[in-house]
Design a protein around this motif. Sequence first.
Motif, PDB file in Angstrom:
ATOM      1  N   GLN A 294       0.844  -1.198   0.000  1.00  0.00           N
ATOM      2  CA  GLN A 294       0.000   0.000   0.000  1.00  0.00           C
ATOM      3  C   GLN A 294       0.876   1.244   0.000  1.00  0.00           C
ATOM      4  N   ARG A 295       0.364   2.311  -0.607  1.00  0.00           N
ATOM      5  CA  ARG A 295       0.940   3.645  -0.484  1.00  0.00           C
ATOM      6  C   ARG A 295      -0.165   4.584   0.002  1.00  0.00           C
ATOM      7  N   VAL A 296       0.102   5.314   1.084  1.00  0.00           N
ATOM      8  CA  VAL A 296      -0.908   6.199   1.634  1.00  0.00           C
ATOM      9  C   VAL A 296      -0.253   7.517   2.022  1.00  0.00           C
ATOM     10  N   SER A 297      -0.879   8.634   1.620  1.00  0.00           N
ATOM     11  CA  SER A 297      -0.315   9.951   1.900  1.00  0.00           C
ATOM     12  C   SER A 297      -0.499  10.314   3.366  1.00  0.00           C
ATOM     13  N   ALA A 298       0.488  11.023   3.903  1.00  0.00           N
ATOM     14  CA  ALA A 298       0.388  11.535   5.270  1.00  0.00           C
ATOM     15  C   ALA A 298      -0.272  12.903   5.302  1.00  0.00           C
ATOM     16  N   LEU A 299      -0.692  13.391   4.134  1.00  0.00           N
ATOM     17  CA  LEU A 299      -1.333  14.693   4.027  1.00  0.00           C
ATOM     18  C   LEU A 299      -2.741  14.533   3.474  1.00  0.00           C
ATOM     19  N   THR A 300      -3.633  15.417   3.876  1.00  0.00           N
ATOM     20  CA  THR A 300      -4.968  15.442   3.282  1.00  0.00           C
ATOM     21  C   THR A 300      -4.880  16.056   1.897  1.00  0.00           C
ATOM     22  N   GLN A 307      -0.078  23.269  -0.279  1.00  0.00           N
ATOM     23  CA  GLN A 307       1.338  23.310   0.066  1.00  0.00           C
ATOM     24  C   GLN A 307       2.049  22.109  -0.556  1.00  0.00           C
ATOM     25  N   ALA A 308       2.031  22.089  -1.873  1.00  0.00           N
ATOM     26  CA  ALA A 308       2.480  20.896  -2.586  1.00  0.00           C
ATOM     27  C   ALA A 308       3.948  20.558  -2.353  1.00  0.00           C
ATOM     28  N   THR A 309       4.815  21.573  -2.187  1.00  0.00           N
ATOM     29  CA  THR A 309       6.253  21.288  -2.102  1.00  0.00           C
ATOM     30  C   THR A 309       6.880  21.797  -0.812  1.00  0.00           C
ATOM     31  N   ALA A 310       6.081  22.192   0.153  1.00  0.00           N
ATOM     32  CA  ALA A 310       6.618  22.841   1.350  1.00  0.00           C
ATOM     33  C   ALA A 310       6.692  21.921   2.561  1.00  0.00           C
ATOM     34  N   GLY A 331       6.958  21.577   8.018  1.00  0.00           N
ATOM     35  CA  GLY A 331       6.306  22.478   7.070  1.00  0.00           C
ATOM     36  C   GLY A 331       4.942  22.840   7.614  1.00  0.00           C
ATOM     37  N   ILE A 332       3.995  21.923   7.499  1.00  0.00           N
ATOM     38  CA  ILE A 332       2.701  22.135   8.161  1.00  0.00           C
ATOM     39  C   ILE A 332       2.814  21.874   9.659  1.00  0.00           C
ATOM     40  N   ASN A 333       3.933  21.251  10.072  1.00  0.00           N
ATOM     41  CA  ASN A 333       4.214  21.008  11.491  1.00  0.00           C
ATOM     42  C   ASN A 333       3.064  20.267  12.180  1.00  0.00           C
ATOM     43  N   LYS A 334       2.793  19.098  11.635  1.00  0.00           N
ATOM     44  CA  LYS A 334       1.711  18.275  12.176  1.00  0.00           C
ATOM     45  C   LYS A 334       2.183  16.830  12.349  1.00  0.00           C
ATOM     46  N   ILE A 335       1.435  16.110  13.171  1.00  0.00           N
ATOM     47  CA  ILE A 335       1.612  14.672  13.318  1.00  0.00           C
ATOM     48  C   ILE A 335       0.473  13.981  12.588  1.00  0.00           C
ATOM     49  N   ALA A 336       0.824  13.135  11.628  1.00  0.00           N
ATOM     50  CA  ALA A 336      -0.168  12.322  10.935  1.00  0.00           C
ATOM     51  C   ALA A 336      -0.404  11.055  11.744  1.00  0.00           C
ATOM     52  N   VAL A 337      -1.665  10.787  12.062  1.00  0.00           N
ATOM     53  CA  VAL A 337      -2.030   9.604  12.832  1.00  0.00           C
ATOM     54  C   VAL A 337      -2.726   8.610  11.899  1.00  0.00           C
ATOM     55  N   PHE A 338      -2.242   7.379  11.896  1.00  0.00           N
ATOM     56  CA  PHE A 338      -2.817   6.331  11.055  1.00  0.00           C
ATOM     57  C   PHE A 338      -3.360   5.202  11.925  1.00  0.00           C
ATOM     58  N   GLY A 339      -4.525   4.707  11.560  1.00  0.00           N
ATOM     59  CA  GLY A 339      -5.010   3.472  12.136  1.00  0.00           C
ATOM     60  C   GLY A 339      -4.431   2.305  11.358  1.00  0.00           C
ATOM     61  N   VAL A 340      -4.073   1.233  12.076  1.00  0.00           N
ATOM     62  CA  VAL A 340      -3.471   0.054  11.452  1.00  0.00           C
ATOM     63  C   VAL A 340      -4.505  -1.060  11.395  1.00  0.00           C
ATOM     64  N   GLY A 356       4.724  23.306  17.662  1.00  0.00           N
ATOM     65  CA  GLY A 356       6.078  23.816  17.500  1.00  0.00           C
ATOM     66  C   GLY A 356       6.408  23.915  16.024  1.00  0.00           C
ATOM     67  N   ASN A 357       7.683  24.188  15.711  1.00  0.00           N
ATOM     68  CA  ASN A 357       8.103  24.399  14.330  1.00  0.00           C
ATOM     69  C   ASN A 357       9.212  23.421  13.957  1.00  0.00           C
ATOM     70  N   TRP A 358       8.956  22.634  12.921  1.00  0.00           N
ATOM     71  CA  TRP A 358       9.914  21.710  12.294  1.00  0.00           C
ATOM     72  C   TRP A 358      10.177  20.482  13.166  1.00  0.00           C
ATOM     73  N   PRO A 359       9.174  19.611  13.297  1.00  0.00           N
ATOM     74  CA  PRO A 359       9.323  18.390  14.111  1.00  0.00           C
ATOM     75  C   PRO A 359      10.281  17.403  13.445  1.00  0.00           C
ATOM     76  N   ARG A 360      11.442  17.221  14.036  1.00  0.00           N
ATOM     77  CA  ARG A 360      12.450  16.342  13.438  1.00  0.00           C
ATOM     78  C   ARG A 360      12.361  14.927  13.980  1.00  0.00           C
ATOM     79  N   ASP A 361      11.932  14.772  15.254  1.00  0.00           N
ATOM     80  CA  ASP A 361      11.839  13.441  15.833  1.00  0.00           C
ATOM     81  C   ASP A 361      10.695  13.390  16.836  1.00  0.00           C
TER      82      ASP A 361
END
Length: 411
Positions: A294-300, A307-310, A331-340, A356-361
């Motif tokens: 499967q391939r699933v986007s982390a963005l809506t 914000q195609a490239t940001a 960029g959008i500085n969000k956490i994508a939550v997925f159900g498994v 916050g800004n720029w979540p790296r980890d």
Amino acid sequence: MEHTFLSHAILNTTTLHKALLNKVINAFYPLTIAAILLTLPACSSIEEQTQNHVLSNQPRQQQNLLIGAFNNAGEAGLFQLTFSPKQATLTKASQAIEAPNPVYLATQNKHQDFFTVVGKKSGGLAHYQFNPNKQSFELKSQLTNINQGACHIAMHPNINQVAVADYATGEVSLFAVNEQGNKKQLSLLDKYTNQGKSITKRQQGPHSHYVQWDRTGKFLYAVDLGTDEVLLFNNSAENHLADKKVAAKLSAGDGPRHMVFHPNMPVVYVINELSNVVAVYQQNEQTGLLSLMQRVSALTLQVKEEQATANFASAIKISNDARFIYAAIRGINKIAVFGVAKNGELELIQLQSTLGNWPRDITLSAEQNYLFIANKRSNEITVLKRDQQNGLLSPTTIKASIPQPAYIGLY
């Protein structure tokens, strides 16, 4: 119980049989009552044990976190934080640890010591051990001038090897860990330099970004952002990066960054930094090769159009119960939550601000009821509350100031 059982057993007996049976019951019944009375103290003990068990499963009063950060020469790079859910606070230890650019750590020995990549253009590895008297970590051994831009490190399940990914050169390096008293000496075993490129400006050469062994320790995987590949090494020849294969070839321009393994099934999740897509793979447990599920986007769709490239995905983690996956998007500085799903496939169910800004980890708390976020550009650690039933995140006001955090983990 015995009285009832015996009574039912003689429903069709003769009167003589009934009379005989009554004598047996009259003799047996007092013994039964005595036996029941003797069990009462045992019942109390069970109740006490249950209470003790409940008490032992109460949430921890505090949790300790290690932060690795980007820095300049002479500045602190490793920080210790204490999280108190009851007080709703993150407290920084008074003593930070000076280390050059410790951007990723690998812990071991119940988190009493750890290895970290260090350095910039001339990098290395360092081993730190916890000193209970000082309540801090101390440098025990290190290797220098062995890489040019190491960005990730992983520990073998048997704690006898570490692997390192070098972003600048596309190298994957394998090191032996040798016990020498209370020190752990590192020695280089093997090194592999990847070749190739892909279609974007960021992909004009190989860029190894992540290394990790699978659940069995048999296979070592390396994620290359520059070539859109997940590489595979057979670790059965323990001292070599043997039998290199391409475990998975991603779509051109995906820019794979990190991956995470399902804890109960041979399923792997690869987060792509440039396309913000999570690719789900089935692992062949005999060969280690990965087949796309499967391939699933982390963005809506709305975010992708506006914000195609940001936006640039960074870290990906899975909950202990394997029901939810969390991916950080800069960029959008969000956490994508997925159900498994039961077969391992994903469904995007939430996009929650990191505050916050720029979540790296990111990392989940020990009880899995909080998510900690290292926000590099806003120089802070933020905390989200997590609902363990539905996996959803919600804001808190808990935060701590840390300069340019790059890694966050429990210890």
